[in-house]
Scaffold this active site. Sequence first.
Site, mmCIF file in Angstrom:
data_model
loop_
_atom_site.group_PDB
_atom_site.id
_atom_site.type_symbol
_atom_site.label_atom_id
_atom_site.label_comp_id
_atom_site.label_asym_id
_atom_site.label_seq_id
_atom_site.Cartn_x
_atom_site.Cartn_y
_atom_site.Cartn_z
ATOM 1 N N ILE A 81 0.745 -1.248 -0.090
ATOM 2 C CA ILE A 81 -0.070 0.113 0.103
ATOM 3 C C ILE A 81 0.788 1.211 -0.072
ATOM 4 C CG2 ILE A 81 -2.013 -0.965 1.182
ATOM 5 C CD1 ILE A 81 -1.084 0.150 3.854
ATOM 6 N N VAL B 298 5.598 -0.830 2.477
ATOM 7 C CA VAL B 298 4.399 -1.120 3.713
ATOM 8 C C VAL B 298 3.450 -2.001 3.047
ATOM 9 C CG1 VAL B 298 2.695 0.179 4.948
ATOM 10 C CG2 VAL B 298 4.968 1.096 4.569
ATOM 11 N N LYS C 21 5.607 -2.567 8.023
ATOM 12 C CA LYS C 21 6.557 -1.893 7.304
ATOM 13 C C LYS C 21 7.867 -2.905 7.061
ATOM 14 C CE LYS C 21 7.745 2.471 7.858
ATOM 15 N NZ LYS C 21 7.750 3.756 8.251
ATOM 16 N N ASP D 1 11.446 14.103 10.578
ATOM 17 C CA ASP D 1 10.730 14.131 9.062
ATOM 18 C C ASP D 1 9.426 14.280 9.031
ATOM 19 O OD1 ASP D 1 10.828 13.821 6.267
ATOM 20 O OD2 ASP D 1 10.922 11.660 6.360
#
Length: 965
Positions: free
Chosen positions: A679, A687, A702, A800
């Site tokens: 996805i 993932v 993940k 991030d």
Amino acid sequence: MAAVRALLLLAFLPLLLLLQPAAEASSEAQHLIDARASIIDPTGALAGWGAGAATADRASPCRWARVSCAANTSTAPAVVGLQLSRLALAGRFPASLCALRSLERLDLSLNDLVGPLPACLAALPALTHLNLAGNNFSGEVPRSWGARFRSLAALNLVQNLLTGEFPEFLADISGLQELQLAYNLFAPSPFPEKLVGLAGLRVLFMANCSLNGTIPSSIGKLQNLVNLDLSSNNLSGEIPPSIGNLSSLEQIELFSNQLSGGIPVGLGGLKNLRSLDFSMNRLTGEIPEDLFLAPRLDSVHMYQNNLSGPLPATLATAPSLSDLRIFQNQLSGPLPPEFGKNCPLNFLDTSDNRLSGPIPATLCASGKLEQLMLLDNQYEGAIPVELGQCRTLMRVRLQSNRLSGVVPPEFWGLPSVYLLELRDNALSGTVDPSIGGAKNMSKMLLQGNKFTGALPAELGNLYSLQEFKASNNGFSGSLPQSIANLSLLYNLDLSNNSLSGEIPRDFGKLKKLSQLDLSSNHLTGIIPPELGEINEMNMLDLSNNELSGQVPAQLQNLRLTHFNISYNKLSGVLPAFFSGLQYRDSFLGNPGLCAGFCQSNGNSYAKHRTMIKSVVSILIASAIILFVGITWFGYKCRMYKMSAAESDDGKSSWVLTSFHRVDFTERDIVNSLDENNVIGQGGAGKVYKVVVGPQGEAMAVKKLWPSGVASKRIDTFEAEVATLSKVRHKNIVKLACSITNRVCRLLVYEYMPNGSLGDMLHSAKGKILDWPMRYKIAVNAAEGLSYLHHDCQPPIIHRDVKSNNILLDAEYGAKVADFGVAKTIGEGPATMSIIAGSCGYIAPGELVLPKYAYTLHVTEKSDIYSFGVVILELVTGKKPMALEIGEMDLVTWVSTTIEQSGMESVLDQTLAEDFKDDMCKVLKIAMLCVCNLPINRPPMRSVVKMLLEVKADSKQKVKAAPPAI
């Protein structure tokens, strides 16, 4: 000789008297020039102080901007007021201002000043009004203020970073009339009862000050109190009945505490009371009968409590009530039958109660009703005909009740309604053609009723319509061709009806359409090939109809997460793209469909060719199976050898480390990592969505990319996971477990069904996110980051922060995710030898180029800058780097555009005009977060408070605003 000197003195005395005021004026001017020189003035607002060649101009501060003076017959005009609010001033408090001995009013609010509060201000003998709100002052309130501030009447320190014990000693300032200390970081302490000795107190604003304990009954002594705001604390116990004695009160704000017991009787006697907010507490019992007798009461918020019993009959006679929010209680019984007849009702929300009876026909009698939320109750009967005349209505939510009967024809066509939600009732009749007049309609949700008849062609006039759901009804007739005119439509669900005829080929014009569900109808004809041209489509369900013909090859162009055309009358060869396992349940119940080749009904030659093709196909399939088997056998041998080498005790090489209770094994996860389940993919890895456990729970897995030396990589991974596994917050994506072996690392998270904010906001689905949803996302994400920065030990820098790393749950609540580069904060600023962060989110000046490699100097202020960019995305609807804004990044574009055209010019024009003020307030918060100087960026804890304050302001109440100076 002495006589001569005396004569000379008498002769020059008038000149000396003239020079003295000039000297005093020159001295005050110099103090102001020194103040300007000691602070950062990025906009040049104070550039005129001391400018000009003439000495007279320099010595006349009364002519300078934002300076006010008072004339005095004995001396020169003296500086008595400084209005320096909202100038983006930065640095520490300019100490030279403490030398202005005549200063009466000082306003430095809403700037970026830092450091401790100046103790020297208490020495100013004339100072009556001091406003330092909305800065970043830190430390404790100087104790000398309580002992020496004898002239002070108004003190405003709202929304700073003040710490230490609550400054109860300010009660020693006997002349104090306004005390505003809200939204600071004081240590938890009980309500300072000493304050009730301030007989002249008019404003007491102590929201979010970490107060606990009970509200003392002695608060009833503050007979001059106009505004009482103790919201967002940890106060408990009952609301003291003595509040009913405060005859001057206009506003009572006690929301978001732990208050219990009942609402005291007697508040109806407060003749000046305008606003009352007891929401988000633990209050019980019935609403007192006298409450709505207060003659000027305009706004009542009592939502999210445990109130029960019927609504008082006096609600119908409240003369000034415009805003009533009582949702999420246990109230029962009907609304008073004449409610709205005698008051200017504008906003009504009774959702999530047990209220019953009919909807009063008088709700819009004043012609001002805009928001009507009655969902999740037991209301019954028909929608009143009178509401069809309420042309001010904008949002109507009546779902999940027991409403029945025909919807009034005029009600369908109300011109200002942008959300109409009638689902899950027993409403009947047809959708009237007057629906064409609802030009502002954005979402129309009719599913789960008993509507019948044909859908009117006038639906095609709703050019703003984005979502239309009318499943589980009895609609019949053909699909209106005019629906193809709805260029903004992203979700169309007409499943479980009795629609017939063909699917219009013009539906291919719906380029924004991402979800189309026409299942369980009686549709005939072919599947239009034009549907394959809708690039945004990710869900297509045409199952349980009577469609015929072939499956269009054009559908192979779509990237569908849900595809179902089962149980139709389709035939022919299935396009090769759909032969994968992910589509194995998409074509059931179509006996005429065949994969690869179809049997011929022709001559023997055709049969012979068919047989040859069958033999060839079997041989090819056999060869493929043999090759796959050999490959799989080799793979299993290698894995067996690796497992044997890794496991000293003979157990599986996979190691599952759980951080929450899980109902699956490592093998359940590993065996579900099919490429068809991918996805997402990013810099850290792929993932997958997997469904595991006895309850069929969806998880996100993940799979991290391999990198570096194995042993070092695993050590770093385990250290990082050890940190992240301790994170527990409702706005942080939950890490369920990690699964590792020698060559592979898996992280298993809770699954977020609505994906990332970036994908949602910058695609056709962006229309889903109205402003209230965007605001909710901003607050959720800010609270998550605040937790990382301020509540984790040690604190965590995300490194991030971006919209793609903010995920949305089923209710569009936001959770911060992807800690792939997160690091804990050490003793000093972290220096990372990789480029952390993403383009458009990194603050200018933080990325430097040393001799050999890029280095990013990262502190928590870096996260704050990145989050500011995310807020700008929410407010403007634009990407951080986009073609439409040229070569500039989003921060530069917003700053430049605001300077040229004002704040409103950058707002997302697709959002409702009603939210413009709130959007501008949030935009200002974003601009604070993206300041070039890291020291000027507010900490995340303050960002959360500022965002929450926007919600408080949006209640349209007489909030305790900083007094004008």
